[in-house]
Design a protein around this motif. Structure first.
Motif, mmCIF file in Angstrom:
data_model
loop_
_atom_site.group_PDB
_atom_site.id
_atom_site.type_symbol
_atom_site.label_atom_id
_atom_site.label_comp_id
_atom_site.label_asym_id
_atom_site.label_seq_id
_atom_site.Cartn_x
_atom_site.Cartn_y
_atom_site.Cartn_z
ATOM 1 N N UNK A 108 -8.518 -19.563 -27.481
ATOM 2 C CA UNK A 108 -8.198 -18.750 -26.213
ATOM 3 C C UNK A 108 -9.192 -18.117 -25.367
ATOM 4 N N UNK A 109 -8.960 -18.180 -24.104
ATOM 5 C CA UNK A 109 -10.105 -17.600 -23.425
ATOM 6 C C UNK A 109 -9.452 -16.239 -22.470
ATOM 7 N N UNK A 110 -10.130 -15.164 -22.354
ATOM 8 C CA UNK A 110 -9.647 -14.093 -21.592
ATOM 9 C C UNK A 110 -9.674 -14.238 -20.012
ATOM 10 N N UNK A 111 -8.741 -14.259 -19.293
ATOM 11 C CA UNK A 111 -8.896 -14.674 -17.949
ATOM 12 C C UNK A 111 -8.891 -13.463 -17.191
ATOM 13 N N UNK A 112 -7.913 -12.429 -17.276
ATOM 14 C CA UNK A 112 -8.048 -11.030 -16.455
ATOM 15 C C UNK A 112 -7.343 -10.274 -17.224
ATOM 16 N N UNK A 113 -7.529 -8.761 -16.804
ATOM 17 C CA UNK A 113 -6.981 -7.672 -17.307
ATOM 18 C C UNK A 113 -6.141 -7.069 -16.295
ATOM 19 N N UNK A 114 -5.023 -6.475 -16.595
ATOM 20 C CA UNK A 114 -4.125 -5.864 -15.705
ATOM 21 C C UNK A 114 -3.885 -4.549 -16.121
ATOM 22 N N UNK A 115 -4.012 -3.352 -15.148
ATOM 23 C CA UNK A 115 -4.015 -2.087 -15.827
ATOM 24 C C UNK A 115 -2.893 -1.631 -15.188
ATOM 25 N N UNK A 116 -2.022 -0.838 -15.944
ATOM 26 C CA UNK A 116 -0.777 -0.142 -15.662
ATOM 27 C C UNK A 116 -1.074 1.440 -15.676
ATOM 28 N N UNK A 117 -0.218 1.822 -14.382
ATOM 29 C CA UNK A 117 -0.363 3.415 -14.141
ATOM 30 C C UNK A 117 0.992 3.762 -14.118
ATOM 31 N N UNK A 118 1.179 5.237 -14.274
ATOM 32 C CA UNK A 118 2.385 6.007 -14.105
ATOM 33 C C UNK A 118 2.088 7.181 -13.341
ATOM 34 N N UNK A 119 3.235 7.963 -12.829
ATOM 35 C CA UNK A 119 3.106 9.302 -12.337
ATOM 36 C C UNK A 119 4.579 9.688 -12.522
ATOM 37 N N UNK A 120 4.885 10.883 -12.166
ATOM 38 C CA UNK A 120 6.136 11.402 -12.434
ATOM 39 C C UNK A 120 6.531 11.826 -10.932
ATOM 40 N N UNK A 121 7.584 12.338 -10.852
ATOM 41 C CA UNK A 121 8.435 12.582 -9.466
ATOM 42 C C UNK A 121 7.483 13.379 -8.856
ATOM 43 N N UNK A 122 7.014 12.897 -7.545
ATOM 44 C CA UNK A 122 6.170 13.401 -6.761
ATOM 45 C C UNK A 122 6.146 12.954 -5.338
ATOM 46 N N UNK A 123 5.893 13.423 -4.228
ATOM 47 C CA UNK A 123 5.757 12.994 -3.141
ATOM 48 C C UNK A 123 4.723 12.329 -2.783
ATOM 49 N N UNK A 124 5.038 10.808 -2.547
ATOM 50 C CA UNK A 124 4.049 9.817 -2.140
ATOM 51 C C UNK A 124 4.213 9.251 -0.807
ATOM 52 N N UNK A 125 4.691 9.967 0.106
ATOM 53 C CA UNK A 125 5.115 9.528 1.573
ATOM 54 C C UNK A 125 3.765 9.393 2.189
ATOM 55 N N UNK A 126 4.004 8.208 3.053
ATOM 56 C CA UNK A 126 2.489 8.124 4.170
ATOM 57 C C UNK A 126 2.988 7.459 5.284
ATOM 58 N N UNK A 127 2.427 7.853 6.375
ATOM 59 C CA UNK A 127 2.884 7.302 7.733
ATOM 60 C C UNK A 127 2.710 5.773 7.951
ATOM 61 N N UNK A 128 3.669 5.095 8.217
ATOM 62 C CA UNK A 128 3.483 3.764 8.682
ATOM 63 C C UNK A 128 2.442 3.747 9.764
ATOM 64 N N UNK A 129 1.474 2.776 9.875
ATOM 65 C CA UNK A 129 0.692 2.445 10.773
ATOM 66 C C UNK A 129 1.092 2.371 12.055
ATOM 67 N N UNK A 130 0.601 2.903 13.346
ATOM 68 C CA UNK A 130 1.038 2.275 14.710
ATOM 69 C C UNK A 130 1.051 0.835 14.699
ATOM 70 N N UNK A 131 2.167 0.553 15.147
ATOM 71 C CA UNK A 131 2.381 -0.916 15.640
ATOM 72 C C UNK A 131 3.047 -1.816 14.461
ATOM 73 N N UNK A 132 3.458 -0.872 13.544
ATOM 74 C CA UNK A 132 4.003 -1.534 12.312
ATOM 75 C C UNK A 132 5.093 -0.873 11.967
#
Length: 289
Positions: free
Chosen positions: A124-148
């Protein structure tokens, strides 16, 4: 010795999987069930799965299975507590060849050096690595860019989705193999939501985020933006929209995201926002013909 999984093995197999769960350095792709009843349905009832155990002194000390995946087949395991792990793995490779599969994939945890060494020993050959991240309940809101604008896509149009997916992703082609019906069914349930970003001057979507809900955890299974719309904060806004939707459900206590090893900017963003890395999975592949 290798033996096909039988009902008499299921209690000991559940114990083996619980042993695997105890330490990251033991983990690989494996069944989700941890009870004999659940394992019967997951491992033995399906016609597409072929599973074996390694018996040492009459006890189940190893496990491996072949499950359909992409253009080939994926390997559950190898999970070895005692015995000849290489013999079990070689048996699984032999079975995959006999079935005529072109490629065999495996997904051990990056810290599982034992399984990774076994895989490399048999080619077998290693192709790539996938990293997993997690966060608890928090505000991740972010404004939608103008024009979208960002909207919930209901229902999912398979052709629109497939076109956007092919334009937004430069390496992960899994969903391009799905039929229209498979795509419709995937997004039909209440546990999956699809957010699409549109340029306000046009109707064609330019980005999307797929959100999956599971009891107390949500996961952004995929997020992508077409090349001409990158660099404007649209991906960040999609992340915020999906997170806001997830955490509007009071039962959801955490959000998981993922990034491949070449996605350095995404990894840096998640860390900057407070996500903590929970695991890293290495994708291995073996060409069988």
């Amino acid at each position: 010795m290798n033996r096909p999984v039988a009902q008499t093995h299921l209690s000991q197999l559940a114990d083996l999987l619980c042993w695997m769960d105890e330490a990251p350095e033991r983990r690989s792709l494996a069944p989700e069930a941890r009870t004999p009843e659940g394992l019967w349905w997951e491992v033995m009832a399906g016609e597409d799965e072929k599973a074996w155990v390694w018996l040492e002194a009459g006890r189940v000390q190893g496990y491996g299975a072949l499950v359909p995946f992409w253009d080939g087949v994926a390997l559950e395991g190898p999970i070895i507590r005692a015995g000849d792990g290489k013999a079990l793995l070689e048996h699984l490779v032999k079975k995959a060849r006999q079935e005529g599969y072109p490629t065999l994939y495996a997904f051990p945890e990056a810290r599982n050096r034992y399984a990774r060494d076994l895989l490399e020993q048999v080619g077998f050959s290693a192709e790539h690595t996938t990293y997993f991240f997690a966060i608890g309940r928090t505000d991740l809101s972010y404004p939608v860019p103008p024009g979208y604008k960002i909207e919930l896509a209901e229902p999912c149009d398979p052709q629109v989705y497939r076109d956007l997916y092919s334009r937004a992703d430069d390496g992960w082609s899994l969903r391009l193999h799905w039929t229209d019906e498979e795509l419709r069914q995937h997004f039909l349930g209440a546990e999956v939501e699809l957010f699409m970003a549109y340029a306000e001057q046009g109707q064609a979507p330019v980005g999307m985020a797929e959100l999956e809900l599971d009891d107390t955890q949500a996961e952004i299974a995929y997020i992508g933006v077409v090349p001409e719309a990158r660099g404007k904060g649209l991906g960040r806004a999609l992340l915020g929209a999906a997170a806001e939707w997830a955490f509007s459900n009071p039962q959801i206590q955490s959000l998981q995201v993922r990034a491949h090893d070449h996605e350095k900017a995404a990894q840096a963003l998640y860390k900057r926002l407070g996500f903590k890395q929970t695991s890293a999975v290495v994708t291995y592949a073996l060409e069988l013909y």
